[in-house]
Write an enzyme that holds these catalytic residues in place. Structure first.
Site, PDB file in Angstrom:
ATOM      1  N   ARG A 182       0.858  -1.187   0.000  1.00 49.47           N
ATOM      2  CA  ARG A 182       0.000   0.000   0.000  1.00 49.47           C
ATOM      3  C   ARG A 182       0.894   1.238   0.000  1.00 49.47           C
ATOM      4  O   ARG A 182       1.512   1.580   0.999  1.00 49.47           O
ATOM      5  CB  ARG A 182      -0.912  -0.009   1.236  1.00 49.47           C
ATOM      6  CG  ARG A 182      -1.580   1.334   1.489  1.00 49.47           C
ATOM      7  CD  ARG A 182      -2.639   1.281   2.550  1.00 49.47           C
ATOM      8  NE  ARG A 182      -2.239   0.778   3.843  1.00 49.47           N
ATOM      9  CZ  ARG A 182      -1.602   1.478   4.793  1.00 49.47           C
ATOM     10  NH1 ARG A 182      -1.222   2.721   4.560  1.00 49.47           N
ATOM     11  NH2 ARG A 182      -1.320   0.935   5.952  1.00 49.47           N
TER      12      ARG A 182
ATOM     13  N   HIS B 113      -3.726   4.211   4.778  1.00 45.37           N
ATOM     14  CA  HIS B 113      -4.764   3.189   4.923  1.00 45.37           C
ATOM     15  C   HIS B 113      -6.092   3.722   4.403  1.00 45.37           C
ATOM     16  O   HIS B 113      -6.781   3.060   3.625  1.00 45.37           O
ATOM     17  CB  HIS B 113      -4.892   2.794   6.395  1.00 45.37           C
ATOM     18  CG  HIS B 113      -5.996   1.835   6.669  1.00 45.37           C
ATOM     19  ND1 HIS B 113      -5.935   0.507   6.294  1.00 45.37           N
ATOM     20  CD2 HIS B 113      -7.196   1.997   7.275  1.00 45.37           C
ATOM     21  CE1 HIS B 113      -7.050  -0.099   6.650  1.00 45.37           C
ATOM     22  NE2 HIS B 113      -7.834   0.781   7.247  1.00 45.37           N
TER      23      HIS B 113
ATOM     24  N   TYR C 228       4.157   6.040  11.156  1.00 43.70           N
ATOM     25  CA  TYR C 228       4.544   4.679  11.535  1.00 43.70           C
ATOM     26  C   TYR C 228       5.360   3.944  10.484  1.00 43.70           C
ATOM     27  O   TYR C 228       5.922   2.886  10.766  1.00 43.70           O
ATOM     28  CB  TYR C 228       3.280   3.854  11.861  1.00 43.70           C
ATOM     29  CG  TYR C 228       2.259   3.782  10.747  1.00 43.70           C
ATOM     30  CD1 TYR C 228       2.404   2.904   9.677  1.00 43.70           C
ATOM     31  CD2 TYR C 228       1.134   4.596  10.757  1.00 43.70           C
ATOM     32  CE1 TYR C 228       1.473   2.839   8.659  1.00 43.70           C
ATOM     33  CE2 TYR C 228       0.186   4.536   9.746  1.00 43.70           C
ATOM     34  CZ  TYR C 228       0.357   3.655   8.702  1.00 43.70           C
ATOM     35  OH  TYR C 228      -0.569   3.605   7.689  1.00 43.70           O
TER      36      TYR C 228
END
Length: 371
Positions: free
Chosen positions: A266, A270, A279
């Site tokens: 990805r 998200h 992160y």
């Protein structure tokens, strides 16, 4: 004494353990397991797959832009996962039925979605952005992994009716930790349901890396349920198509469920409510840019003399036109009357639903005359 087993850290280097036909630098390599499933794919079909991926990326870019401009409540990007979605979806037969998660923009595109279908749900106008019967795609599912149970239930129905269909469900690596997915696999194996499970392992379940929840390849779980599986390079559109053809052939021939783990990445957040820079290390993102699925196929097609700058420009123009239609459809949407929320809930009139409609109408009437 039990043998020593070394866990696999599922990062970019781990891709060497996935089946592929096109290498990251665009070279065609032999694959005895997959080659026979794509032996018929000619350069024209490869260019069509390339076009699909380019259009999908443009749709995805437009979706993010519309959300940032306040026209959509949310968007779930799929940049980087184009090969997995297009390759698998283009292998489906028209009668097959898909049960997607919220990220399968490419799947509904390949099944014939219209410009407004991509945004209607994210704009909050409908519970489903498309007509499930027309596309043979269930509404996008927000509850993580729930669609896997829906797919198996539908597949059990297929088996009882003897229909020439396969149910297909898509989910991410994070969903494999949900009970729903594991329970769906138990039922699928127990009833030999004609269903294909497609795990898009994009390495991040929101902010949790896949290596934290699965120290070994996710495809290795399926055989424990009695389900054969394949682990493929999810950025190789040919490998994804071949894997899906294998899985569909297995399920359609009465052999029961099959499982695909497509190892991809990805590239974006998200959802547009997420900030992956909090992160995710930048160097990891850079490493996966070198594995871009569109660039991989472009390199291969150029290498065999089947792609030129004129074709690329035409493809981009087509993608821009689709994005323009999508934006126009979004901005031109008219919100339905409030009572329309009851339409289509049941196939035929239902006394309980009519009572609810009347009660809601009475409630709305209390606001008449207010500014």
């Amino acid at each position: 004494m039990s043998p020593q087993i070394t866990p696999i850290v599922d990062t970019a280097q781990d891709l060497e353990l996935a089946e592929r036909i096109l290498t990251p630098d665009g070279a065609r390599i032999p694959n005895p397991q997959l080659d026979r499933f794509v032996a018929d794919v000619d350069p024209a079909q490869l260019r069509a797959l390339h076009r699909d991926m380019v259009v999908l990326r443009r749709i995805d870019t437009e979706g993010v832009a519309l959300q940032r401009q306040g026209q959509l409540g949310l968007w779930a990007p799929c940049q980087g996962q184009e090969a997995t979605q297009i390759g698998t979806a283009r292998a489906l037969a028209p009668q097959d039925f898909v049960f997607p998660s919220y990220r399968e923009t490419g799947v509904i595109y390949a099944r014939g979605a219209q410009p407004g279908d991509y945004v209607r749900m994210w704009r909050g106008e409908e519970g489903a952005g498309h007509d499930p019967a027309a596309l043979r795609v269930a509404p996008l599912q927000i509850i993580i992994g729930a669609q896997s149970l829906h797919a198996v239930g539908y597949a059990v129905g297929i088996r009882h009716e003897g229909a020439d269909e396969v149910a297909v469900t898509y989910f991410g690596d994070g969903a494999t930790s949900q009970g729903d997915v594991n329970e769906a696999m138990i039922f699928a194996a127990s009833y030999q349901a004609p269903v294909v499970f497609v795990c898009q392992n994009n390495h991040w379940a929101i902010s949790e890396p896949v290596a934290l929840q699965s120290q070994f390849p996710i495809a290795g779980r399926a055989p424990g349920f009695g389900i054969p599986s394949l682990r493929v390079d999810g950025n190789d559109v040919l490998a994804c198509m071949a894997a899906m053809r294998w899985a569909l052939d297995h399920a359609r021939s009465g052999k029961g469920p099959a499982y695909i783990e497509a190892v991809t990445y990805r590239m974006g957040p998200h959802t547009t409510a997420d900030d992956p820079t909090k992160y995710r290390p930048a160097e990891e993102l850079d490493a996966w840019r070198d594995r871009d699925p569109i660039a991989r196929l472009e390199t291969y097609l150029r290498g065999i003399g089947e792609l030129d700058d004129e074709h690329l420009a035409q493809t981009q123009a087509e993608a821009d036109a689709v994005a323009k239609e999508m934006r126009a459809a979004c901005l031109g949407m008219v919100t339905r009357p409030p009572l329309a929320v009851f339409d289509g809930v049941y196939a035929e009139p239902h006394a309980g639903l009519e009572r609810q409609r009347d009660e809601y109408a009475a409630y709305l009437a209390t606001f008449e005359g207010e500014v």
